[in-house]
Design a protein around this motif. Structure first.
Motif, PDB file in Angstrom:
ATOM      1  N   TYR A  71      -2.108   7.149 -10.247  1.00  0.00           N
ATOM      2  CA  TYR A  71      -2.709   6.816 -11.551  1.00  0.00           C
ATOM      3  C   TYR A  71      -1.767   7.123 -12.716  1.00  0.00           C
ATOM      4  O   TYR A  71      -2.235   7.393 -13.836  1.00  0.00           O
ATOM      5  CB  TYR A  71      -4.052   7.562 -11.700  1.00  0.00           C
ATOM      6  CG  TYR A  71      -4.995   7.203 -10.574  1.00  0.00           C
ATOM      7  CD1 TYR A  71      -5.596   5.947 -10.540  1.00  0.00           C
ATOM      8  CD2 TYR A  71      -5.227   8.062  -9.506  1.00  0.00           C
ATOM      9  CE1 TYR A  71      -6.410   5.568  -9.486  1.00  0.00           C
ATOM     10  CE2 TYR A  71      -6.054   7.701  -8.441  1.00  0.00           C
ATOM     11  CZ  TYR A  71      -6.629   6.448  -8.444  1.00  0.00           C
ATOM     12  OH  TYR A  71      -7.429   6.064  -7.396  1.00  0.00           O
ATOM     13  N   ASN A 108      -7.544  12.224  -8.381  1.00  0.00           N
ATOM     14  CA  ASN A 108      -8.736  11.727  -7.706  1.00  0.00           C
ATOM     15  C   ASN A 108      -9.393  12.908  -7.003  1.00  0.00           C
ATOM     16  O   ASN A 108      -8.770  13.502  -6.129  1.00  0.00           O
ATOM     17  CB  ASN A 108      -8.304  10.659  -6.681  1.00  0.00           C
ATOM     18  CG  ASN A 108      -9.432  10.156  -5.807  1.00  0.00           C
ATOM     19  OD1 ASN A 108     -10.534  10.646  -5.878  1.00  0.00           O
ATOM     20  ND2 ASN A 108      -9.136   9.176  -4.959  1.00  0.00           N
ATOM     21  N   SER A 147       1.848   2.803  -6.753  1.00  0.00           N
ATOM     22  CA  SER A 147       1.689   1.389  -6.414  1.00  0.00           C
ATOM     23  C   SER A 147       1.072   0.640  -7.584  1.00  0.00           C
ATOM     24  O   SER A 147       0.582   1.243  -8.542  1.00  0.00           O
ATOM     25  CB  SER A 147       0.809   1.214  -5.173  1.00  0.00           C
ATOM     26  OG  SER A 147      -0.556   1.394  -5.513  1.00  0.00           O
ATOM     27  N   SER A 204      -1.526  -1.187  -7.051  1.00  0.00           N
ATOM     28  CA  SER A 204      -2.855  -1.560  -6.544  1.00  0.00           C
ATOM     29  C   SER A 204      -3.884  -1.655  -7.660  1.00  0.00           C
ATOM     30  O   SER A 204      -4.760  -2.509  -7.626  1.00  0.00           O
ATOM     31  CB  SER A 204      -3.330  -0.549  -5.518  1.00  0.00           C
ATOM     32  OG  SER A 204      -2.587  -0.696  -4.345  1.00  0.00           O
ATOM     33  N   LYS A 205      -3.791  -0.740  -8.635  1.00  0.00           N
ATOM     34  CA  LYS A 205      -4.755  -0.770  -9.743  1.00  0.00           C
ATOM     35  C   LYS A 205      -4.059  -1.165 -11.041  1.00  0.00           C
ATOM     36  O   LYS A 205      -4.462  -0.781 -12.138  1.00  0.00           O
ATOM     37  CB  LYS A 205      -5.456   0.564  -9.840  1.00  0.00           C
ATOM     38  CG  LYS A 205      -6.440   0.692  -8.697  1.00  0.00           C
ATOM     39  CD  LYS A 205      -6.853   2.089  -8.414  1.00  0.00           C
ATOM     40  CE  LYS A 205      -7.652   2.140  -7.130  1.00  0.00           C
ATOM     41  NZ  LYS A 205      -7.182   3.183  -6.232  1.00  0.00           N
ATOM     42  N   SER A 231       0.814  -1.224   0.000  1.00  0.00           N
ATOM     43  CA  SER A 231       0.000   0.000   0.000  1.00  0.00           C
ATOM     44  C   SER A 231       0.847   1.274   0.000  1.00  0.00           C
ATOM     45  O   SER A 231       1.662   1.493   0.896  1.00  0.00           O
ATOM     46  CB  SER A 231      -0.896  -0.003   1.237  1.00  0.00           C
ATOM     47  OG  SER A 231      -1.429   1.277   1.452  1.00  0.00           O
ATOM     48  N   SER A 232       0.624   2.127  -0.987  1.00  0.00           N
ATOM     49  CA  SER A 232       1.322   3.416  -0.983  1.00  0.00           C
ATOM     50  C   SER A 232       0.781   4.324   0.108  1.00  0.00           C
ATOM     51  O   SER A 232       1.496   5.184   0.623  1.00  0.00           O
ATOM     52  CB  SER A 232       1.217   4.086  -2.354  1.00  0.00           C
ATOM     53  OG  SER A 232      -0.122   4.361  -2.677  1.00  0.00           O
ATOM     54  N   LEU A 233      -0.488   4.123   0.473  1.00  0.00           N
ATOM     55  CA  LEU A 233      -1.054   4.943   1.541  1.00  0.00           C
ATOM     56  C   LEU A 233      -0.303   4.703   2.856  1.00  0.00           C
ATOM     57  O   LEU A 233      -0.046   5.632   3.624  1.00  0.00           O
ATOM     58  CB  LEU A 233      -2.539   4.583   1.694  1.00  0.00           C
ATOM     59  CG  LEU A 233      -3.409   5.531   2.480  1.00  0.00           C
ATOM     60  CD1 LEU A 233      -3.425   6.923   1.872  1.00  0.00           C
ATOM     61  CD2 LEU A 233      -4.842   4.994   2.544  1.00  0.00           C
ATOM     62  N   ASP A 288       1.602  12.127  -5.174  1.00  0.00           N
ATOM     63  CA  ASP A 288       0.991  10.795  -5.140  1.00  0.00           C
ATOM     64  C   ASP A 288       0.559  10.403  -6.556  1.00  0.00           C
ATOM     65  O   ASP A 288      -0.538  10.743  -7.002  1.00  0.00           O
ATOM     66  CB  ASP A 288      -0.205  10.836  -4.176  1.00  0.00           C
ATOM     67  CG  ASP A 288      -0.948   9.506  -4.143  1.00  0.00           C
ATOM     68  OD1 ASP A 288      -0.512   8.550  -4.810  1.00  0.00           O
ATOM     69  OD2 ASP A 288      -1.977   9.437  -3.444  1.00  0.00           O
TER      70      ASP A 288
END
Ligand code: PLP
Length: 426
Positions: A223, A191, A256, A258-259, A102-104, A220
């Motif tokens: 995307y 986002n 990341s 993640s998507k 997780s980048s978060l 961040d």
């Protein structure tokens, strides 16, 4: 009355008739017992299926440079995977670290280190300052804001423009006030607005004078590679821009897979100047002897090359683009020309940002909820959940099926029209 006459120009009688028609349509929606959800900015099962090749990898346990991935060590992550993503993110190898899923989490880690110890260019830990404030482009990512709230960092919103954050507003805030220690920025396909920060705005952010010597841009790039068209928008090279302007440690980058692969089992990255990455590892090393290198190796084998990642993203695009086109089609057909809403036309990312008549966003969300369509809670895209105009609604079409996107958006359109007519009738 014309189909596309702005509602505000209708006579009171026509407007009341319009409201009644929408109420009838809405009652039918409620009666139909929908159960739909447009809140989840996560990949669909079909998107996750694209990466199921990961489940039979890695085929070896040794990295190309001879490290046993099963063992402790290698705090920076598997070198060849870092090299792959360094190329994709426009960084040098030693400007990037590969970590967990997780980048978060990495954002929270970096903030914690800054808070407890200060950064490479800090005079003291941020936690020792009387007040710490952050510039927050809005609308933005809710979890960025809740994280700052948890630290007790005060958030000051600035508007997003088509070119990125309103850079005049940012420079004015940070020039003389040392309590401004940083800002959020999602530079590519933000986002929820989808905007891309231009080279010129990035240059100004990199070079602007800041009263705080250790001002950070939390860049961040969640995307970076998530294009919805054939155009592969390139993110500005903030690390080089900051270095040439004499603020080499200003940006801290996050990204990341993640998507790209699995949202729950991908690889996250943190980057910046070499000193920033070394500083990150020095702090991280107290609590880790190394990340999950087996997962790194799995990802490395799965993609093979940076081009392998780009090709993989094309497959995501094929699944996502029709859903975004459907959102656009329905908004256009149902709301176009009526003067009750505007919306973004993202060329990448995961969201469409819908602005309805001021004062009606919460009403639209409430109407949709009663009709069985979950929308992101009002104000989510703003610090402290305060949307000053009660106007913004974040739409996330990735997770539902295409048919569900159609059903939810038809319902949303009816709710927007009903709330607008109610508002205009006073
Ligand atoms: N950053 C932004 C802008 C996001 O929209 C999201 C997820 O929606 C994340 C970060 C979460 O990233 P990760 O899964 O790497 O923690």
């Amino acid at each position: 009355m014309s189909e596309t006459q702005p509602l505000s120009e209708l006579s009171p009688t026509d407007l009341a008739a319009f409201r009644d028609a929408q109420q009838t349509a809405y009652d039918a929606l409620v009666a139909s017992g929908l159960k739909l959800d447009l809140t989840r900015g996560k990949p669909s099962a079909e998107q996750l299926d694209l990466s199921d090749g990961l489940l039979s990898l890695p085929a070896t346990t040794t990295t190309p440079d001879g490290v046993d991935a099963r063992n402790y060590g290698g705090l920076a992550g598997v070198t060849e995977l870092r090299a792959m993503f360094a190329e994709l993110l426009g960084l040098e190898l030693d400007q990037l670290s590969a970590q967990g899923t997780s980048s978060l989490t990495l954002m929270k880690d970096v903030l914690s280190y800054l808070w407890l110890k200060g950064g490479v260019d800090s005079e003291r830990p941020w936690g020792a300052e009387e007040k710490v404030r952050f510039v927050c482009p809005v609308p933005g990512y809710d979890r960025h804001f809740t994280l700052l709230e948890w630290f007790g960092i005060e958030m000051v919103p600035v508007p997003m423009t088509d070119d990125g954050p309103d850079v005049d507003a940012v420079t004015a805030l940070v020039a003389d006030d040392p309590s401004f220690k940083g800002m959020w920025l999602v530079p590519t396909y933000a986002n929820p607005t989808g905007q891309v920060t231009t080279q010129e705005v990035a240059e100004r952010l990199a070079s602007m004078p800041t009263a705080a010597p250790d001002f950070k841009i939390f860049w961040d790039n969640a995307y970076a590679l998530h294009h919805l068209t054939a155009e592969e928008t390139k993110t500005a090279d903030i690390v080089s821009l900051a270095a040439v302007s004499g603020h080499p440690h200003r940006p801290v980058l996050f990204a990341s897979t993640s998507k790209i692969t699995y949202a729950g089992a991908g690889v996250a990255f943190v980057g910046g100047s070499r000193e920033t990455v070394t500083w990150f590892h020095a702090n991280l090393g107290l609590g880790s002897i190394g990340p999950d290198k087996v997962n790194h190796l799995r990802h490395l084998e799965f993609f093979g090359t940076p081009q392998g990642v780009r090709d993989h993203m094309d497959k995501h695009r094929e699944l996502l683009a029709p859903k975004f086109a459907e959102v656009e089609r329905i908004l256009d057909e149902r709301l176009g020309g009526l003067g009750v809403a505007t919306w973004t036309h993202p060329r990448g990312g995961y969201f469409v940002s819908l602005d309805v008549l001021p004062g009606t966003a919460s009403r639209v969300i409430e109407l949709a909820k009663t009709a069985g369509v979950a929308l992101t809670p009002a104000g989510s895209a703003y610090p402290y959940r305060r949307d000053p105009d009660d106007t913004n609604i974040r739409l996330a079409p990735s997770f539902p099926t295409l048919a569900e996107v159609t059903g939810s958006m038809e319902a949303v359109a009816t709710c927007v029209l009903l709330a607008a007519a109610e508002k205009l009738l006073g």
